[in-house]
Design a protein around this motif. Structure first.
Motif, short mmCIF file in Angstrom:
data_model
loop_
_atom_site.label_atom_id
_atom_site.label_comp_id
_atom_site.label_asym_id
_atom_site.label_seq_id
_atom_site.Cartn_x
_atom_site.Cartn_y
_atom_site.Cartn_z
N LYS A 95 0.76 -1.08 -0.03
CA LYS A 95 0.07 -0.27 0.02
C LYS A 95 0.82 1.25 0.09
O LYS A 95 0.44 2.40 0.03
CB LYS A 95 -1.02 -0.09 1.05
N VAL A 96 2.05 1.06 -0.31
CA VAL A 96 3.00 2.33 -0.68
C VAL A 96 2.83 2.92 -1.78
O VAL A 96 2.72 2.58 -2.73
CB VAL A 96 4.45 1.84 -0.35
N GLU A 97 2.37 4.14 -1.83
CA GLU A 97 2.13 4.89 -3.13
C GLU A 97 3.44 5.31 -3.67
O GLU A 97 3.41 5.41 -5.02
CB GLU A 97 1.18 6.08 -2.47
N SER A 98 4.29 5.72 -2.96
CA SER A 98 5.64 6.31 -3.44
C SER A 98 6.81 6.20 -2.49
O SER A 98 6.42 6.10 -1.26
CB SER A 98 5.39 7.81 -4.01
N ILE A 99 7.96 5.94 -2.98
CA ILE A 99 9.17 5.79 -2.16
C ILE A 99 10.16 6.52 -3.12
O ILE A 99 10.40 6.41 -4.19
CB ILE A 99 9.40 4.26 -1.99
N ASP A 100 11.17 7.26 -2.32
CA ASP A 100 12.13 8.00 -2.66
C ASP A 100 13.45 7.13 -2.42
O ASP A 100 13.37 6.18 -1.84
CB ASP A 100 12.37 9.33 -2.29
N THR A 101 14.64 7.52 -2.69
CA THR A 101 15.88 7.07 -2.30
C THR A 101 16.09 6.84 -0.70
O THR A 101 16.77 5.80 -0.15
CB THR A 101 17.07 7.55 -3.06
N ALA A 102 15.70 7.86 -0.16
CA ALA A 102 15.91 7.51 1.47
C ALA A 102 15.04 6.51 1.88
O ALA A 102 15.60 5.73 3.10
CB ALA A 102 15.36 8.82 2.21
N GLY A 103 13.98 6.29 1.55
CA GLY A 103 13.01 5.08 1.79
C GLY A 103 13.86 3.60 1.58
O GLY A 103 13.62 2.89 2.30
N ILE A 104 14.51 3.84 0.22
CA ILE A 104 15.03 2.53 -0.07
C ILE A 104 16.26 2.21 0.73
O ILE A 104 16.69 1.16 0.99
CB ILE A 104 15.38 2.71 -1.67
N GLN A 105 16.90 3.48 1.05
CA GLN A 105 18.22 3.38 1.69
C GLN A 105 17.74 2.74 3.13
O GLN A 105 18.59 1.81 3.54
CB GLN A 105 19.06 4.60 2.05
N LEU A 106 16.64 3.07 3.73
CA LEU A 106 16.17 2.62 4.97
C LEU A 106 15.83 1.17 4.98
O LEU A 106 16.35 0.40 5.89
CB LEU A 106 14.99 3.56 5.48
N LEU A 107 15.49 0.60 3.89
CA LEU A 107 14.94 -0.56 3.71
C LEU A 107 16.13 -1.53 3.65
O LEU A 107 16.35 -2.60 4.54
CB LEU A 107 14.30 -0.79 2.54
N ALA A 108 17.24 -1.19 2.96
CA ALA A 108 18.57 -1.81 3.02
C ALA A 108 19.33 -1.72 4.15
O ALA A 108 19.98 -2.74 4.64
CB ALA A 108 19.34 -1.31 1.87
N SER A 109 19.24 -0.63 4.96
CA SER A 109 20.00 -0.66 6.01
C SER A 109 19.45 -1.44 7.27
O SER A 109 19.87 -1.99 7.93
CB SER A 109 19.83 0.99 6.68
N CYS A 110 18.09 -1.51 7.15
CA CYS A 110 17.19 -2.46 8.21
C CYS A 110 17.50 -3.93 7.82
O CYS A 110 17.51 -4.61 8.66
CB CYS A 110 15.57 -1.91 8.28
N ARG A 111 17.71 -4.21 6.48
CA ARG A 111 17.79 -5.47 6.20
C ARG A 111 19.25 -5.98 6.85
O ARG A 111 19.40 -7.03 7.48
CB ARG A 111 17.69 -5.82 4.60
N ASN A 112 20.14 -5.05 6.49
CA ASN A 112 21.59 -5.39 6.80
C ASN A 112 21.57 -5.65 8.30
O ASN A 112 22.55 -6.25 8.85
CB ASN A 112 22.61 -4.41 6.24
N SER A 113 21.18 -4.48 9.18
CA SER A 113 21.11 -4.65 10.58
C SER A 113 20.44 -5.88 10.95
O SER A 113 21.01 -6.49 12.11
CB SER A 113 20.46 -3.31 11.02
N SER A 114 19.26 -6.27 10.37
CA SER A 114 18.45 -7.47 10.83
C SER A 114 19.35 -8.61 10.71
O SER A 114 19.67 -9.41 11.52
CB SER A 114 17.29 -7.66 10.09
N LEU A 115 20.07 -9.03 9.42
CA LEU A 115 20.92 -9.90 9.21
C LEU A 115 21.90 -10.23 10.09
O LEU A 115 22.63 -11.21 10.31
CB LEU A 115 21.29 -9.85 7.65
N ALA A 116 22.70 -8.97 10.31
CA ALA A 116 23.69 -8.90 11.21
C ALA A 116 23.42 -9.43 12.62
O ALA A 116 24.30 -9.96 13.23
CB ALA A 116 24.47 -7.53 11.41
N ARG A 117 22.06 -9.10 13.02
CA ARG A 117 21.62 -9.75 14.24
C ARG A 117 21.07 -11.14 14.37
O ARG A 117 20.45 -11.63 15.17
CB ARG A 117 20.51 -8.88 14.88
#
Length: 99
Positions: free
Chosen positions: A45-67
């Motif tokens: 249901k996300v209507e639009s996403i910018d590079t900051a949103g994409i960066q947040l997803l990638a960062s959260c993914r990496n932090s999750s995997l590191a844990r």
């Protein structure tokens, strides 16, 4: 932006743009730091996403995997899918369950 905490993850509605990310940053950070083993995002249901949103997803993914947690996007809108493809990050979020 509206964020709903459900089960093992978050459902996001609206826009994931830099000026609106504060609540999502907080919510994802809390999930990463929690004792949950899995984090799942519904971005259908996300209507639009910018590079900051994409960066947040990638960062959260990496932090999750590191844990030692799994991190997946279980569903995404066309705008999220397109942004991930444009940035080349779609490969790190590939999941057979994505619809």
């Amino acid at each position: 932006m509206e964020i709903l905490l459900e089960g093992t993850g978050i459902t996001v509605k609206g826009n994931c743009l830099i000026q609106e990310l504060e609540l999502l940053v907080k919510s994802l950070g809390e999930l990463v730091e929690s004792d949950r083993n899995s984090i799942q995002l519904d971005l259908s249901k996300v209507e639009s996403i910018d590079t900051a949103g994409i960066q947040l997803l990638a960062s959260c993914r990496n932090s999750s995997l590191a844990r030692g947690k799994t991190f997946s996007i279980v569903s995404m809108s066309d705008s999220v899918r397109e942004a991930l493809q444009i940035t080349g990050l779609h490969k790190i979020f590939e999941n057979k369950e994505i619809s």
